[in-house]
Design a protein around this motif. Structure first.
Motif, PDB file in Angstrom:
ATOM      1  N   LEU A  29      -9.611  -4.406   1.709  1.00 31.79           N
ATOM      2  CA  LEU A  29      -9.353  -4.465   0.269  1.00 31.79           C
ATOM      3  C   LEU A  29      -7.970  -4.994  -0.082  1.00 31.79           C
ATOM      4  O   LEU A  29      -7.503  -4.846  -1.211  1.00 31.79           O
ATOM      5  CB  LEU A  29      -9.526  -3.059  -0.334  1.00 31.79           C
ATOM      6  N   GLU A  32      -7.673  -7.098  -3.379  1.00 28.09           N
ATOM      7  CA  GLU A  32      -8.232  -6.589  -4.635  1.00 28.09           C
ATOM      8  C   GLU A  32      -7.095  -6.227  -5.595  1.00 28.09           C
ATOM      9  O   GLU A  32      -5.985  -5.907  -5.172  1.00 28.09           O
ATOM     10  CB  GLU A  32      -9.105  -5.354  -4.376  1.00 28.09           C
ATOM     11  N   LYS A  33      -7.399  -6.251  -6.872  1.00 28.74           N
ATOM     12  CA  LYS A  33      -6.406  -5.902  -7.883  1.00 28.74           C
ATOM     13  C   LYS A  33      -6.072  -4.410  -7.790  1.00 28.74           C
ATOM     14  O   LYS A  33      -6.929  -3.583  -7.490  1.00 28.74           O
ATOM     15  CB  LYS A  33      -6.924  -6.235  -9.277  1.00 28.74           C
TER      16      LYS A  33
END
Length: 71
Positions: A29, A32-33
């Motif tokens: 991840l 990811e934001k």
């Protein structure tokens, strides 16, 4: 002495944060934001409080991921 204790506490806190960041990377991840990651963690926290079965299931998934050294 108080300064040493504060410094040791800061070092321990920093090390813990680095390790937690490593979990994000290991989970795939990294890109990811931050808002998405935080939202997912908040939602997970709510689910874990109400569902012990989910906690056990996710613990098994995580243990398997730690055992997979191919990543």
């Amino acid at each position: 002495m108080a300064r040493t204790m504060t410094s040791d506490a800061r070092k321990k806190d920093t090390r813990e944060k680095i390790e937690l960041g490593g979990l994000i990377v290991k989970a795939g991840l990294r890109y990811e934001k931050r808002a998405l990651l935080l939202g997912a963690l908040v939602e997970l926290s709510r689910r874990l409080k109400s569902d012990e079965g989910e906690r056990a299931r996710l613990t098994a998934v995580g243990a398997q991921a730690f055992g997979d050294d191919s990543e």
